[in-house]
Design a protein around this motif. Structure first.
Motif, short mmCIF file in Angstrom:
data_model
loop_
_atom_site.label_atom_id
_atom_site.label_comp_id
_atom_site.label_asym_id
_atom_site.label_seq_id
_atom_site.Cartn_x
_atom_site.Cartn_y
_atom_site.Cartn_z
N MET A 82 0.83 -1.20 0.00
CA MET A 82 0.00 0.00 0.00
C MET A 82 0.87 1.25 0.00
SD MET A 82 -3.45 -0.63 2.16
CE MET A 82 -4.27 0.63 1.23
N PHE A 84 0.19 5.46 0.31
CA PHE A 84 -0.85 6.45 0.60
C PHE A 84 -0.43 7.83 0.09
CE2 PHE A 84 -0.67 3.17 3.83
CZ PHE A 84 -1.97 2.71 3.87
N ILE A 88 4.02 8.70 5.15
CA ILE A 88 3.96 8.11 6.49
C ILE A 88 5.16 7.21 6.81
CG2 ILE A 88 1.48 8.31 6.97
CD1 ILE A 88 1.35 5.25 6.16
N LEU A 89 6.35 7.79 6.66
CA LEU A 89 7.55 7.08 7.11
C LEU A 89 7.69 7.34 8.61
CD1 LEU A 89 9.81 8.26 4.17
CD2 LEU A 89 8.77 6.00 4.44
N LEU A 90 8.27 6.38 9.32
CA LEU A 90 8.51 6.58 10.74
C LEU A 90 9.70 7.54 10.90
CD1 LEU A 90 7.97 2.92 11.96
CD2 LEU A 90 6.37 4.82 12.10
N LYS A 91 9.43 8.63 11.60
CA LYS A 91 10.40 9.74 11.65
C LYS A 91 11.72 9.34 12.30
CE LYS A 91 7.37 12.48 13.85
NZ LYS A 91 5.95 12.19 13.64
N TRP A 92 11.65 8.34 13.20
CA TRP A 92 12.83 7.98 13.98
C TRP A 92 13.67 6.89 13.31
CZ3 TRP A 92 7.77 7.55 15.36
CH2 TRP A 92 7.23 6.27 15.36
N ARG A 93 13.18 6.38 12.19
CA ARG A 93 13.92 5.31 11.52
C ARG A 93 14.60 5.83 10.28
NH1 ARG A 93 11.66 -0.44 11.28
NH2 ARG A 93 11.10 -0.83 13.44
N LEU A 101 10.31 -2.12 7.38
CA LEU A 101 9.23 -2.23 8.37
C LEU A 101 8.22 -3.35 8.09
CD1 LEU A 101 7.92 -0.91 10.95
CD2 LEU A 101 6.48 0.37 9.38
N PRO A 102 7.74 -3.50 6.83
CA PRO A 102 6.77 -4.58 6.59
C PRO A 102 7.27 -5.95 7.02
CG PRO A 102 6.86 -3.12 4.71
CD PRO A 102 7.98 -2.71 5.62
N GLU A 104 9.23 -6.62 9.51
CA GLU A 104 9.10 -6.73 10.95
C GLU A 104 7.64 -6.89 11.36
OE1 GLU A 104 11.30 -3.59 13.00
OE2 GLU A 104 12.46 -3.37 11.17
N LEU A 105 6.77 -6.11 10.72
CA LEU A 105 5.35 -6.20 11.07
C LEU A 105 4.79 -7.57 10.73
CD1 LEU A 105 4.03 -2.69 9.93
CD2 LEU A 105 4.48 -3.48 12.26
N ARG A 135 13.21 13.07 7.33
CA ARG A 135 13.14 14.54 7.22
C ARG A 135 14.28 15.13 6.39
NH1 ARG A 135 15.28 17.05 12.97
NH2 ARG A 135 17.14 15.75 13.07
N ARG A 149 9.01 0.54 0.30
CA ARG A 149 8.44 -0.19 1.44
C ARG A 149 7.28 -1.08 0.99
NH1 ARG A 149 5.90 3.66 5.77
NH2 ARG A 149 4.49 3.94 4.03
#
Lengths: 266, 255
Positions: A82, A84, A88-93, A101-102, A104-105, A135, A149
């Protein structure tokens, strides 16, 4: 009814708003074949994003049935990627960790997919950016990372919800070309390509990318037209200047608005 | 410009103002005939800090210990309650009204009860600091855990990720800047709580020193105690800021 990768049979969706029930989608029937690039265009609030989430099993349909790869969809299905409107990336990674990430999820070992993630980043032109934080990247680059991703687990089906909607016009056109390249327009056999369901507001974008454009009407969302885009692939920038491209734009515009002239909309 | 140069450039107005205020204060007391027990001159405070009869070390240690204990208690309990609230709607419904009630109580008014229940000691003063400081941590933790983009949660659902994994990988890191921001408030509240506790019941500590100077009119010692309290408070606050810088550098400039 023809058996495609995705089969929608009289799908309807009604939700409860404060003012009463709202019919968002009504009688959506369509069949999408494997390897097809299909765009959904329609006015705001026509339920095209909702339809995408229904296909993913993220929202339940009120009526009708959805079948993906021969299985009825009643809950979220894992074999999809997906993308969007926001990355929506994780800011801390780091970018690489975001792409992983997928894995791991889904409970897979991210280490085993590390080289694939690096390959994907390379392919998306983000080769040197794996260790950067989101960022530190531009909006377009972040959205490419989001695409990587989505592709990590090599899903046969890619669901994209206005993925380029937040980008400026030039970046947007670039991203369309990039997407087709990554999708394998040039080097992957038709049947082996991913099936893409692409939601957009932009008629030219839909025409440029797709094998087929499904036009939806305003609420409740229904299928107003289902057009095949028989433009040659690979698609090029020059294609945008051809008469055939313009005609298809006009045809979709008419289907969308019911008007016979483009007026001042363009 | 060097780092030191940049800092000097940024902070010289602060230093100048501070020096000016101290000098005016000293001048006002020296030339204005203000009596020492009303307002001691900065130099008297300096003398009380370094050359007076007060042995500062045990007091300083006691209060610092209370403040750090209060801070840690507030942080641990606050985060735990925040996680509980964000984890389960049932727990949220059970806890939130109760916590709001506890928060609306003036904690200072409970201090005498602590004396009755627990007597003199370090622990009740710690508890007072924790009680004053825990609430913002609860709220910020719960908010930070729930302020996750719905699309991100959809991504978790697509991959059938278990709830705990979403918490560990997405919600908790997301809440970290919120928690650290609340801890800055807690750092200040812990100081207030410890001193209030000492005012009510103590035999040692900087708050105790201030209370005893009331009867002896030894105002310069009270001022010296204030200096120590602000040093401890500033150090704790600085530690939290540093922690935020190290743990959540991506959130820099968020608050």
């Amino acid at each position: 009814m023809a058996k495609g990768l995705i089969d929608l049979d009289r799908v309807g969706m009604t939700y409860q708003a404060a003012s009463g029930p709202v019919e968002a989608l009504a009688g959506i029937s369509a069949s999408i074949g494997a390897g097809e690039f299909v765009s959904l265009v329609g006015p705001s609030g026509c339920g095209k994003s909702t339809l995408l989430r229904i296909v993913a099993g993220l929202r339940p349909a009120t009526t009708g049935t959805i079948t993906v790869a021969g299985r009825a969809v009643t809950q979220p299905i894992p074999d999809i990627g997906m993308v969007f409107q926001a990355p929506i990336l994780l800011k801390w990674r780091s970018i690489l960790e975001n792409v992983l990430l997928p894995a791991e999820l889904a409970g897979k070992d991210p280490r085993s997919l590390r080289s694939r993630a690096e390959q994907l980043l390379e392919m998306a032109g983000l080769g040197g950016f794996g260790t950067k934080l989101p960022r530190e990247l531009s909006g377009g680059m972040q959205q490419r990372a989001a695409l990587c991703r989505a592709l990590l687990l090599d899903p046969p089906l890619l669901l994209m919800d206005e993925p380029f909607g937040a980008l400026d016009a030039m970046t947007r056109d670039d991203m369309a070309l990039e997407l087709l390249r990554i999708w394998g327009e040039k080097d992957v056999a038709r049947e082996a390509r991913k099936t893409v369901l692409f939601v957009t507001h932009s008629i030219p974008e839909a025409v440029f990318l797709s094998d087929r454009v499904i036009v939806m009407s305003a609420r409740p969302g229904r299928i107003a037209a289902d057009l095949r885009i028989d433009l040659p692939r690979p698609r090029t920038v020059e294609l945008r200047a051809t008469e055939a491209f313009g005609k298809l734009n006009l045809e979709i515009f008419r289907a969308l608005t019911g008007k016979t002239s483009m007026g001042t909309a363009f | 410009m060097t780092k030191f140069g940049a800092m000097a450039n940024r902070y010289w107005p602060t230093l100048v103002l501070f020096a000016f205020l101290l000098a005016s204060w000293q001048a006002a007391v020296t030339f204005g005939n203000i009596r020492e027990y009303l307002l001691p001159a900065p130099l008297s405070v300096w003398n009380a800090l370094w050359h007076g009869d007060t042995a500062w070390w045990p007091h300083l240690w006691t209060t610092t210990f209370e403040i750090i204990g209060a801070f840690l208690m507030a942080a641990v309990v606050g985060v735990a309650l925040g996680v509980a609230i964000a984890w389960s709607p049932v727990l949220a419904n059970a806890l939130v009204p109760f916590l709001v009630f506890v928060n609306t109580l003036p904690k200072v008014a409970i201090a005498p009860l602590f004396l009755i229940w627990m007597g003199y000691g370090i622990f009740p003063n710690m508890l007072m600091g924790a009680l004053i400081g825990f609430f913002p941590v609860v709220i910020n933790t719960a908010v930070g855990l729930s302020q996750v983009e719905p699309d991100m949660l959809d991504l978790g659902r697509v991959f059938n990720a278990p709830k705990w994994k979403i918490f560990v990988k997405i919600r908790i890191p997301n809440a970290l800047p919120y928690i650290l921001s609340a801890l800055k408030i807690t750092a200040t509240a812990a100081v207030v709580g410890a001193i209030v506790g000492e005012f009510v019941a103590s035999q040692r500590g900087l708050g105790y020193v201030i209370v005893t100077t009331q009867s002896s009119m030894n105002t310069s010692v009270a001022f010296a105690a204030l200096v120590w309290i602000s040093v401890v408070g500033l150090l704790l606050y600085g530690a939290v800021v540093l922690l935020a810088h190290l743990w959540a550098p991506w959130a820099e400039g968020v608050d």
